[in-house]
Design a protein around this motif. Structure first.
Motif, short mmCIF file in Angstrom:
data_model
loop_
_atom_site.label_atom_id
_atom_site.label_comp_id
_atom_site.label_asym_id
_atom_site.label_seq_id
_atom_site.Cartn_x
_atom_site.Cartn_y
_atom_site.Cartn_z
N GLY A 199 -4.16 5.52 12.63
CA GLY A 199 -5.01 4.92 13.77
C GLY A 199 -4.75 3.58 12.59
N LYS A 200 -5.43 3.22 13.63
CA LYS A 200 -5.42 1.71 13.26
C LYS A 200 -6.78 0.87 14.75
N TYR A 245 -4.33 5.65 7.17
CA TYR A 245 -3.31 6.92 6.27
C TYR A 245 -3.79 8.13 6.56
N GLY A 287 -0.97 0.13 11.24
CA GLY A 287 -2.55 0.66 11.21
C GLY A 287 -2.85 -0.03 9.84
N ASP A 288 -3.88 0.74 10.14
CA ASP A 288 -4.98 1.18 8.52
C ASP A 288 -5.69 2.15 8.17
N PRO A 343 -2.78 4.35 17.29
CA PRO A 343 -1.85 3.90 17.92
C PRO A 343 -0.54 4.09 18.60
N VAL A 370 0.94 5.74 8.47
CA VAL A 370 -0.52 5.78 9.32
C VAL A 370 -0.62 6.93 10.24
#
Length: 158
Positions: free
Chosen positions: A16-17, A126, A123-124, A22, A14
């Protein structure tokens, strides 16, 4: 010209989110600033927007498909070939993310600076799923954990 990559990721890659990081690890930002200061960085528009400004003491190149995009203190590239042309006189160029930018430049990257955070975050976004076994690990340094830097993390270079 040598392309280098700099990124931080958790145990599950991960990065980011919701167009943000994050975690908060100030020591990692100091590491990023020290490593990239005085060099050219390439990032996507969304990554730029998450930061909210051009990073000082660096040449900031924003890669975006938006033909009308103008950003103060940044140069705009619309393709990977534009980046190659803009950077042709540079010795080192740091790929600064996000996910699509990392994927796009991986075939050209010769060195990676990775902050590996030994924690799992939601997260969304990668880091690309690459085989780190194909990269020679050059150094690993444990980051200092304290109240402001609460996670176990390592600075790795490959």
């Amino acid at each position: 010209m040598e392309f280098k990559l700099i990124a931080a990721m958790d145990k599950n890659r991960v990065i980011g989110k919701n167009n943000d990081i994050p975690w908060r690890i100030p020591n990692d930002w100091r590491h990023v600033n020290k490593t990239t200061k005085g060099h050219t960085i390439v990032m996507g528009r969304r990554n730029y927007e998450s930061i909210g400004r051009a990073l000082p003491d660096r040449r900031n190149i924003i890669l975006s498909r938006e033909k009308e995009l103008r950003i103060e203190d940044c140069e705009i590239a619309h393709s990977i070939n534009d980046v190659f042309n803009i950077c042709q006189s540079e010795e080192e160029v740091f790929i600064f993310g996000g996910e699509q930018i990392y994927k796009m430049f991986m075939p050209y990257v010769t060195k990676m600076y990775i902050t590996k955070i030994y924690h799992e975050f939601e997260g969304d976004t990668y880091f690309p799923d690459i085989d780190f076994g194909e990269w020679k690990e050059v150094s690993v340094t444990a980051g200092i954990t304290d109240l402001k830097n609460p996670y176990t993390y390592y600075f790795q270079s490959h």
